[in-house]
Design a protein around this motif. Structure first.
Motif, PDB file in Angstrom:
ATOM      1  N   TYR A   4      -7.184  80.330  27.361  1.00  8.56           N
ATOM      2  CA  TYR A   4      -6.376  81.470  26.923  1.00  8.56           C
ATOM      3  C   TYR A   4      -4.953  81.032  26.640  1.00  8.56           C
ATOM      4  CZ  TYR A   4     -10.077  84.538  28.715  1.00  8.56           C
ATOM      5  OH  TYR A   4     -11.270  85.166  28.945  1.00  8.56           O
ATOM      6  N   ILE A  36      -3.915  86.081  23.664  1.00  5.51           N
ATOM      7  CA  ILE A  36      -3.652  87.435  24.162  1.00  5.51           C
ATOM      8  C   ILE A  36      -2.188  87.729  23.857  1.00  5.51           C
ATOM      9  CG2 ILE A  36      -3.430  88.849  26.250  1.00  5.51           C
ATOM     10  CD1 ILE A  36      -5.806  87.356  27.434  1.00  5.51           C
ATOM     11  N   LEU A 415      -9.631  92.609  31.549  1.00  2.00           N
ATOM     12  CA  LEU A 415      -9.020  92.417  30.224  1.00  2.00           C
ATOM     13  C   LEU A 415      -8.784  93.796  29.629  1.00  2.00           C
ATOM     14  CD1 LEU A 415     -10.940  89.508  28.410  1.00  2.00           C
ATOM     15  CD2 LEU A 415      -8.547  89.497  29.168  1.00  2.00           C
TER      16      LEU A 415
END
Ligand SMILES: NC(=O)N[C@@H](CC(=O)O)C(=O)O
Length: 421
Positions: A4, A36, A415
């Motif tokens: 990520y 993200i 999430l």
């Protein structure tokens, strides 16, 4: 395992940066990471709760290891310590291993079992502390929480025993003779309502005794859910003398007062009870000063029939995992260093949970972290909670902060504000 990139994240309120997670740790930049958009989000080391009731085995109608783990992850936690007052009680290697294994199977947070100090929490005979410590569960904290280890000789022996493996006794400080029949804080409100009082001195007397015992033995004491200004003063003096004592305060004792009992709504019944405004002020100051080391939820789920009944019949206890960070944010504002220390770093240290409460600015730190959006205000809706139980005292309250994502060793458990499994 997915990599990520938390793009534009603010670590503990610092200037925006890019944070990479790969192979379970904070890493140097890697290609093909899942991006993200973390602009405006704050990264905290994953929260650690040293005081959670998960109710399994025995009261799976109120909570299970899995549902409590999910509530914890949604609240930003990556580790919780599960209290021993289950049925059967977690007073043997077999039961603590069962809880530990259920936690691993759920895989949402690290579930670290707490072992009972005495057999059946009965306060008569020491449990097999050594067997629990050397079991797969690797127990380090022992507590009869729900009950006080009232016998001073037994308390002394337990403190002596755990010294061998740097264990800690977490005391539920309540002198039982002083709280017989108690329903709420003893004070002006209890007198007006005609409910039997739980005097502050019942807590303070035990803490005073126990810091002296811990000092005498040279062992580690942890005080559960400190609730009075007088307790803070006892702890302040003990710490100044160098006694090895740590202490926790709950979100509800940092916010709510005994006046909440006025409607006789048992959702506000809790042990120790909600106290006065001046106690709340002293607890807040003690957390700021470090006299109280950590915020612990005392997440205490209860089934509807145990809570929605007459005040005197209702079980004490409140949910806490999914609202702890918003409550702390509402009380202290965005003091991210304070929040990280009192809700992650210090609790991880007390519980001996290496890998939690790490430095997110360092490559190689285990990727146990949570992402918070401090700009969002949310209304607490009990129906939306992941807990099986519904006994939150904050229903309908508007609280700041939304947990956007939580990572356990680099795997997302939450999430976009939703549990991943
Ligand atoms: N904190 C609570 O009010 N309740 C706890 C145990 C206890 O401390 O009484 C529980 O297990 O429900």
């Amino acid at each position: 395992m997915m990599a990520y990139l938390l793009k534009g994240v603010s670590i503990l309120g610092a200037a925006p940066t890019d944070l990479y997670i790969n192979d379970g740790v904070i890493s140097a930049p890697v290609p093909d990471a899942e991006v993200i958009d973390a602009a405006g989000l704050v990264a905290l080391p994953g929260l650690v709760d040293v005081h959670t009731h998960l109710r399994e085995p025995g009261r799976e109608d109120a909570e299970t290891v899995e549902t409590g783990s999910r509530a914890a992850a949604l609240g930003g936690y990556t580790a919780v310590c599960a209290m021993a007052n289950t049925s059967p009680v977690a007073d043997t290697a077999g039961v603590v291993e069962q809880v530990w294994r259920l936690g691993r199977e759920a895989g949402l947070v690290d579930v670290q079992p707490i072992g009972a100090v005495t057999v059946g929490l009965a306060g008569k005979q020491m449990a097999e502390l050594g067997a629990m410590a050397s079991s797969a569960a690797d127990v380090r904290i022992f507590s009869d929480d729900g009950f006080c280890v009232a016998d001073p000789k037994l308390m002394r022996r337990a403190l002596e025993y755990v010294k061998a493996f740097d264990g800690v006794i977490a005391q539920h400080a309540e002198e039982p003779r002083l709280t017989e029949g108690a329903q709420m804080h003893e004070g002006e409100v209890s007198t007006r309502l005609g409910l039997t009082g739980w005097p502050a001195v019942a807590e303070e007397a035990i803490i005073a005794r126990d810091v002296l015992l811990a000092e005498h033995v040279g062992s580690r004491l942890h005080v559960c859910h400190v609730s009075t200004a007088g307790s803070v003063e006892v702890l302040r003096q003990a710490k100044a003398r160098g006694v090895r004592v740590t202490a926790e305060v709950t979100p509800h004792h940092l916010l709510l007062t005994d006046e909440r009992a006025e409607g006789y709504d048992p959702v506000f019944k809790v042990n120790p009870p909600l106290r006065t405004r001046s106690d709340v002020e002293a607890l807040r100051q003690a957390l700021l000063d470090g006299v109280i080391d950590v915020v612990a939820t005392d997440h205490a789920p209860h089934a509807v029939q145990d809570k929605e009944c007459e005040w005197s019949y209702a079980r004490p206890g409140m949910l806490g995992l999914e609202t702890a960070l918003p409550i702390v944010l509402s009380v202290f504002g965005p003091k991210w260093d304070l929040i990280a220390d009192r809700m992650s770093i210090a609790p991880a240290r007390i519980a001996g949970l290496d890998g939690h409460g790490g430095d997110l600015t360092k490559a190689g730190t285990p990727a146990n972290l949570t992402l918070v959006d401090p700009s969002v205000q949310r209304v607490v809706d009990p129906a939306e909670l992941a807990s099986i139980s519904r006994n939150t005292p904050y229903a309908g309250m508007t609280l700041p902060g939304r947990i956007v994502a939580t990572f356990l060793r680099g795997e997302a458990t939450v999430l976009d504000g939703k549990a991943v499994k």
